[in-house]
Design a protein around this motif. Structure first.
Motif, PDB file in Angstrom:
ATOM      1  N   VAL A 246       0.837  -1.208   0.000  1.00  0.00           N
ATOM      2  CA  VAL A 246       0.000   0.000   0.000  1.00  0.00           C
ATOM      3  C   VAL A 246       0.870   1.256   0.000  1.00  0.00           C
ATOM      4  N   PHE A 247       1.933   1.276   0.807  1.00  0.00           N
ATOM      5  CA  PHE A 247       2.780   2.465   0.844  1.00  0.00           C
ATOM      6  C   PHE A 247       3.622   2.590  -0.423  1.00  0.00           C
ATOM      7  N   LEU A 248       3.978   1.464  -1.028  1.00  0.00           N
ATOM      8  CA  LEU A 248       4.666   1.498  -2.325  1.00  0.00           C
ATOM      9  C   LEU A 248       3.746   2.038  -3.415  1.00  0.00           C
ATOM     10  N   SER A 249       2.451   1.739  -3.317  1.00  0.00           N
ATOM     11  CA  SER A 249       1.498   2.122  -4.380  1.00  0.00           C
ATOM     12  C   SER A 249       1.380   3.636  -4.544  1.00  0.00           C
ATOM     13  N   GLU A 250       1.826   4.408  -3.551  1.00  0.00           N
ATOM     14  CA  GLU A 250       1.832   5.876  -3.698  1.00  0.00           C
ATOM     15  C   GLU A 250       2.737   6.315  -4.836  1.00  0.00           C
ATOM     16  N   PHE A 251       3.722   5.482  -5.168  1.00  0.00           N
ATOM     17  CA  PHE A 251       4.746   5.874  -6.135  1.00  0.00           C
ATOM     18  C   PHE A 251       4.696   5.041  -7.416  1.00  0.00           C
ATOM     19  N   VAL A 252       3.715   4.146  -7.505  1.00  0.00           N
ATOM     20  CA  VAL A 252       3.609   3.238  -8.655  1.00  0.00           C
ATOM     21  C   VAL A 252       2.169   3.299  -9.166  1.00  0.00           C
ATOM     22  N   THR A 253       2.013   3.599 -10.433  1.00  0.00           N
ATOM     23  CA  THR A 253       0.654   3.748 -10.957  1.00  0.00           C
ATOM     24  C   THR A 253       0.018   2.415 -11.318  1.00  0.00           C
ATOM     25  N   GLU A 254       0.841   1.426 -11.699  1.00  0.00           N
ATOM     26  CA  GLU A 254       0.264   0.128 -12.068  1.00  0.00           C
ATOM     27  C   GLU A 254       1.340  -0.957 -11.976  1.00  0.00           C
ATOM     28  N   ASP A 255       0.884  -2.208 -12.060  1.00  0.00           N
ATOM     29  CA  ASP A 255       1.799  -3.348 -12.092  1.00  0.00           C
ATOM     30  C   ASP A 255       2.766  -3.341 -10.903  1.00  0.00           C
ATOM     31  N   VAL A 256       2.220  -3.178  -9.706  1.00  0.00           N
ATOM     32  CA  VAL A 256       3.041  -3.138  -8.496  1.00  0.00           C
ATOM     33  C   VAL A 256       3.850  -4.420  -8.345  1.00  0.00           C
ATOM     34  N   GLU A 257       3.241  -5.559  -8.729  1.00  0.00           N
ATOM     35  CA  GLU A 257       3.884  -6.849  -8.470  1.00  0.00           C
ATOM     36  C   GLU A 257       5.185  -7.056  -9.248  1.00  0.00           C
ATOM     37  N   ASN A 258       5.409  -6.257 -10.297  1.00  0.00           N
ATOM     38  CA  ASN A 258       6.651  -6.381 -11.062  1.00  0.00           C
ATOM     39  C   ASN A 258       7.539  -5.137 -10.953  1.00  0.00           C
ATOM     40  N   PHE A 259       7.158  -4.210 -10.092  1.00  0.00           N
ATOM     41  CA  PHE A 259       7.885  -2.945  -9.997  1.00  0.00           C
ATOM     42  C   PHE A 259       9.263  -3.150  -9.365  1.00  0.00           C
ATOM     43  N   GLU A 260      10.289  -2.504  -9.933  1.00  0.00           N
ATOM     44  CA  GLU A 260      11.649  -2.586  -9.397  1.00  0.00           C
ATOM     45  C   GLU A 260      11.810  -1.518  -8.312  1.00  0.00           C
ATOM     46  N   VAL A 261      11.780  -1.952  -7.073  1.00  0.00           N
ATOM     47  CA  VAL A 261      11.838  -1.015  -5.954  1.00  0.00           C
ATOM     48  C   VAL A 261      13.158  -0.250  -5.939  1.00  0.00           C
TER      49      VAL A 261
END
Length: 430
Positions: A246-261
């Protein structure tokens, strides 16, 4: 009928013929479908950062190739849970996520109401809870969760100051304690955390990234050091993930599960980590007896579930008795992991909207959600006429296609059960 690839079939260790006489005997005598044998520990320690991306064979047009690839992958990665490997399992987005159909008028009106509440000089937390119970729009979920968990104050002017102070405090703990993870009296705790983290949502690539696994290691180790009454217990690792996403989703518009943190600025990564730590800590403050020695909170909740189900659905209760199924054999995990192993992560996030809006949501309302969840599978349960079939069903319930609608119905039924039974002094007793 379910089939299991070689070596991944759940182990029941003759539970039917040998009933556990104590909680510790039960814990020693049973493994569920998520357990991993000790001899696999070294594999985890040796390759903590292995990617768990979905195999490319899933894009093949041949169904036979897909099945073969799935079986091959599962045989190679015996640590994976017995769940179908299809892309949907990794989808964390809900109806308000980017890429979804345009917002309805009602959804926009709800979002506007949340924004109005959050923009107030002093947010009315009671009003915020009332609106959050039926789900929080994705855009405002991070700030709303911080408020509902008690991490942020209602006063808008004080929020920045509190965030800065708490984030600095967390990283002060890191400097003070994290180096001690290799000390003699801490190394067993750290080793267990290190082993468990690759098992946390193993089908979602996000959680196989080294930078994410390091975040989880720090959060869990610091929490364990600061809570010696319980220390680290398996299952607590799952409770970080909804906050982190949820806190990561502030910075990611879509495809959170593949986002490179690692692509995020270091300060942003630090803020997500600190906020996840504090919000998880707030949650655990309310259910810590679940994780103290012998886990009395869980034992009491499983017993309460059994007594409640005996009142609301005698057929299911008697069916379990007839085939010698003990509630502890399936409901221990429901309480220990707050149903996170039974539901896709997107459903857990929606469930937690309500848990944080409900008074004693995690500690008390969860019992009624578990009861409603069990009754949801009434037809399937009553159709199973042997011990092993029942336990396999209860440990692998087919929720993979669930979304907000199913969770909403589950919560409505749980609320009905709570309304009927919670205030009755003898509501469990016949």
């Amino acid at each position: 009928r379910r089939t299991y690839p070689k070596d991944t079939k759940p182990k029941f260790n003759n539970l039917k013929t040998k009933k556990a006489s104590s909680f510790h005997e039960f814990a020693r005598s049973t493994n569920d479908a998520w357990d991993i044998d000790e001899e696999e520990d070294e594999d985890f320690l040796g390759t903590p950062a292995q990617s768990s991306s979905l195999p490319s064979g899933l894009n093949s047009s041949s169904p036979q190739n897909q099945v073969a690839t799935i079986r091959c992958t599962l045989q190679k990665q015996q640590s994976l849970p017995v769940r179908p490997i299809i892309p949907l399992v990794a989808r964390m987005s809900d109806q308000n996520a980017s890429g979804a159909p345009p917002m309805t008028v009602r959804e926009k009106s709800r979002l506007d109401k949340f924004k109005q509440l959050l923009a107030s000089p002093n947010t009315d937390l009671e009003d915020l809870r009332k609106h959050s119970w039926s789900g929080i729009p994705r855009e405002v979920r991070p700030i709303t969760w911080r408020l509902l968990s008690g991490y942020l104050p209602a006063n808008k002017e004080r929020r920045e100051l509190v965030l800065r102070r708490k984030r600095e405090e967390y990283f002060g703990f890191i400097e003070q304690y994290y180096h001690s993870r290799t000390d003699e009296h801490n190394k067993d705790t750290y080793r267990q955390i290190h082993i468990d983290i690759p098992r946390t949502n193993p089908l979602i690539p996000l959680f196989q990234q080294p930078v994410v696994q390091e975040v989880f290691e720090r959060i869990l180790f610091i929490w364990a050091i600061r809570h010696p009454a319980s220390g680290y217990v398996q299952g607590i690792n799952d409770l970080v993930t909804p906050f982190f996403v949820v806190f990561l989703s502030e910075f990611v518009t879509e495809d959170v599960e593949n986002f490179e943190v690692a692509a995020l600025p270091p300060d942003t990564q630090r803020n997500i980590e600190a906020d996840s730590f504090w919000c998880m800590s707030k949650l655990l403050d309310g259910i810590q007896d679940n994780y103290t020695f012998a886990q009395p909170g869980i034992q009491n909740k499983v017993k309460a579930l059994e007594e409640l189900v005996s009142r609301i659905d005698e057929d299911i209760h008697n069916h379990f008795k007839r085939y010698e199924v003990e509630y502890l054999q399936f409901a221990f995990r429901w309480m220990n992991n707050l149903l996170m192993r039974e539901l896709p992560l997107r459903c857990t996030i929606r469930l937690w909207d309500t848990y944080q809006a409900e008074a004693e949501g995690f500690s008390h309302f969860h019992l009624y959600v578990c009861s409603a969840f069990l009754i949801e599978w009434r037809k399937e349960i009553l159709s199973m006429v042997d011990f092993q079939g029942l336990l396999m069903l209860l440990q692998n319930l087919p929720t993979i296609h669930w979304g907000n609608e199913e969770v909403g119905l589950l919560l409505a039924e749980a609320y009905r059960l709570k309304y009927m039974f919670a205030d009755a002094p003898s509501h469990y007793k016949r």
